[in-house]
Design an enzyme around this catalytic site. Structure first.
Site, PDB file in Angstrom:
ATOM      1  N   ALA A 103       0.820  -1.212   0.000  1.00  0.00           N
ATOM      2  CA  ALA A 103       0.000   0.000   0.000  1.00  0.00           C
ATOM      3  C   ALA A 103       0.853   1.262   0.000  1.00  0.00           C
ATOM      4  O   ALA A 103       0.320   2.369   0.060  1.00  0.00           O
ATOM      5  CB  ALA A 103      -0.937  -0.001   1.209  1.00  0.00           C
ATOM      6  N   GLY A 104       2.168   1.116  -0.067  1.00  0.00           N
ATOM      7  CA  GLY A 104       3.071   2.259   0.001  1.00  0.00           C
ATOM      8  C   GLY A 104       3.303   2.917  -1.345  1.00  0.00           C
ATOM      9  O   GLY A 104       2.861   2.437  -2.390  1.00  0.00           O
ATOM     10  N   MET A 105       4.050   4.019  -1.317  1.00  0.00           N
ATOM     11  CA  MET A 105       4.275   4.816  -2.519  1.00  0.00           C
ATOM     12  C   MET A 105       5.099   4.072  -3.570  1.00  0.00           C
ATOM     13  O   MET A 105       4.830   4.166  -4.763  1.00  0.00           O
ATOM     14  CB  MET A 105       4.966   6.126  -2.152  1.00  0.00           C
ATOM     15  N   ARG A 188      20.279   3.974  14.800  1.00  0.00           N
ATOM     16  CA  ARG A 188      20.319   2.995  13.711  1.00  0.00           C
ATOM     17  C   ARG A 188      20.189   1.572  14.249  1.00  0.00           C
ATOM     18  O   ARG A 188      19.581   0.704  13.626  1.00  0.00           O
ATOM     19  CB  ARG A 188      21.617   3.143  12.923  1.00  0.00           C
ATOM     20  N   ASN A 195      13.117  -3.462  12.173  1.00  0.00           N
ATOM     21  CA  ASN A 195      12.893  -4.015  10.842  1.00  0.00           C
ATOM     22  C   ASN A 195      13.417  -5.437  10.718  1.00  0.00           C
ATOM     23  O   ASN A 195      12.876  -6.242   9.961  1.00  0.00           O
ATOM     24  CB  ASN A 195      13.520  -3.114   9.781  1.00  0.00           C
ATOM     25  N   VAL A 219      13.986  -4.552  -0.431  1.00  0.00           N
ATOM     26  CA  VAL A 219      14.049  -3.113  -0.665  1.00  0.00           C
ATOM     27  C   VAL A 219      14.023  -2.349   0.654  1.00  0.00           C
ATOM     28  O   VAL A 219      14.689  -1.333   0.815  1.00  0.00           O
ATOM     29  CB  VAL A 219      12.881  -2.662  -1.569  1.00  0.00           C
ATOM     30  N   GLY A 220      13.239  -2.838   1.614  1.00  0.00           N
ATOM     31  CA  GLY A 220      13.099  -2.160   2.901  1.00  0.00           C
ATOM     32  C   GLY A 220      14.432  -2.028   3.616  1.00  0.00           C
ATOM     33  O   GLY A 220      15.196  -2.987   3.714  1.00  0.00           O
ATOM     34  N   ASN A 221      14.706  -0.839   4.116  1.00  0.00           N
ATOM     35  CA  ASN A 221      16.002  -0.557   4.744  1.00  0.00           C
ATOM     36  C   ASN A 221      16.068  -0.974   6.209  1.00  0.00           C
ATOM     37  O   ASN A 221      15.057  -1.008   6.887  1.00  0.00           O
ATOM     38  CB  ASN A 221      16.301   0.940   4.624  1.00  0.00           C
ATOM     39  N   HIS A 277      24.009  -0.461   1.346  1.00  0.00           N
ATOM     40  CA  HIS A 277      23.112   0.601   0.882  1.00  0.00           C
ATOM     41  C   HIS A 277      23.021   1.651   1.992  1.00  0.00           C
ATOM     42  O   HIS A 277      22.038   1.770   2.708  1.00  0.00           O
ATOM     43  CB  HIS A 277      21.735   0.020   0.564  1.00  0.00           C
TER      44      HIS A 277
END
Length: 437
Positions: A103-105, A188, A195, A219-221, A277
């Protein structure tokens, strides 16, 4: 356009018939698999389906007594006879693609690229399985409605759920976009833990129900360490199948080199992003080429390459936020498409691409058992091989050591999530992830 509501007594065969165009919304999570709070029992499974333009549509009929029906939305209450569907003989076998954070951008851009055939080709039908959270479920239904209204003929099924065990069932591709953003004042280490728990759970779900050869793009950081956590929790899936997305960094680096050289960016090749990344990532101008020539022969300003170019690539995400007011979404979705296509289309002769992959057995002397972005080639079969014909100088080795140290420190931070003991978090520097405020 037709949408169908099914009650929970429908057979599994009905739900997964290859001739059925369906949008399936499963809103009752499995409590033993999902840590999210359960939804109310009044919510019901729903299916919707898109009718092909050449399809004969029978009159709508009600599936049950209107008085006994739960609240439903418009044509979700109706069902149509889809038996008149004409199969397209030239199409390939349907593939299942799971997407988290749907549902995200980023997903809002990506899903329509997937459904249109832009990614897997004009003769590849797909099923999309979309994972959200309890909070985003209503928005996820809106996404499904937009996909339905777009009338993509290749889109044969859409499932929405908050249960990863449902979404990852038989998935052949898993695009793991969903992750919590780093909030104000958040260390961090805290982000890694929060996550990391999400990706540990998703790794277990993939291990249990996904295709044994599923390709996973995280993809999620922080995506490198999230990918490591995910693969460690999915021992039945080859570690080689897990990727951390660094393709956007590669694309940004190509753009900056093209601007400096005064050429179009299709002239830039052999671009590698090494490492994490984060702002320790290493855009490699030593091995990159412009119009077939080494970059350092085309761009004589070596100080610019070592200082300004490298920093621009590392901090491009933050610069975009300052201009745009939000992190990159459209360009991220494009880079996901690029990453997928790099695995399903043979790499052009002599070129390569960047992706974060498991380091065990790598030929570069990089520490093993981490996920590190490296140069790869593919034969177009979904697999890849590491590029061996690269060169290193002292500058590049020094930069690689820094990003390697960061990833090793992150790995220690999440030891409790990878089954390697007690976490000890001592990060060498609080580097901001590209795109973070």
């Amino acid at each position: 356009m037709a949408l169908t509501q099914l009650n929970n007594t429908c057979s599994k065969t009905q739900l997964h018939s290859s001739s059925q165009l369906s949008f399936l919304s499963r809103t009752l999570p499995r409590h033993h698999h999902c840590t999210l709070a359960p939804l109310h029992r009044t919510q019901h499974a729903r299916i919707s389906c898109s009718v092909a333009p050449n399809q004969v549509q029978a009159p709508a009929v009600q599936t049950q007594d209107p008085k006994s029906k739960p609240d439903c939305y418009g044509v979700f209450c109706l069902t149509y006879d889809l038996k008149a569907e004409e199969e397209t003989k030239s199409w390939k076998k349907l593939i299942t693609i799971a997407v988290s954070g749907a549902a995200g951008m980023i997903s809002n851009h990506l899903l329509f690229k997937l459904a249109s055939g832009e990614v897997f080709g004009p003769n590849q039908p797909i099923a999309l399985k979309l994972l959200g959270s309890e909070r985003s479920l209503q928005a996820l239904e809106g996404v499904a409605m937009e996909l339905e209204d777009s009338l993509f003929p290749l889109l044969r099924e859409v499932v929405i759920s908050i249960d990863p065990y449902e979404v990852f069932q038989d998935a052949e591709w898993a695009l793991l976009i969903g992750a919590k953003p780093r909030g104000p004042g958040m260390e961090r280490a805290a982000l890694l833990d929060i996550n990391g728990q999400i990706f540990a759970e998703q790794g277990k779900a993939l291990n249990a129900v996904a295709s044994r050869n599923v390709k996973v793009i995280v993809v999620g950081n922080p995506c490198n360490t999230n990918a490591l956590i995910c693969l460690k929790n999915a021992p039945n899936i080859p570690a080689k199948n897990f990727h951390a997305l660094t393709r956007l960094d590669e694309n940004r680096a190509k753009c900056q080199l093209a601007l400096k050289a005064g050429v179009f960016y299709d002239k830039v090749s052999n671009m590698t992003i090494w490492g994490n990344h984060s702002t320790t990532q290493v855009p490699d101008f030593l091995n990159a080429r412009i119009d077939g020539l080494p970059v350092k022969e085309v761009i004589k300003d070596h100080k610019w390459l070592e200082e300004e170019f490298t920093e621009k690539v590392q901090k491009r995400g933050g610069a975009l936020i300052q201009k745009w007011g939000r992190s990159s979404a459209a360009s991220t979705s494009v880079s996901i498409v690029d990453a997928i296509r790099s695995l399903i289309i043979p790499t052009p002769e002599g070129d390569w691409f960047s992706t974060g992959v498991y380091t065990t057995g790598n030929p570069y002397g990089i520490a093993e058992d981490i996920v590190f972005s490296m140069p790869c080639r593919s034969k177009g079969d979904g697999d890849y091989e590491l590029v061996k014909d690269v060169i290193f100088d002292d500058y590049l080795r020094q930069k690689l050591a820094k990003t390697e140290a960061e990833l090793l420190a992150e790995k220690k931070c999440v030891a409790h999530l990878t089954g390697e003991g007690i976490a000890v978090c001592d990060l060498p520097g609080d580097t901001m992830l590209p795109g973070e405020m």
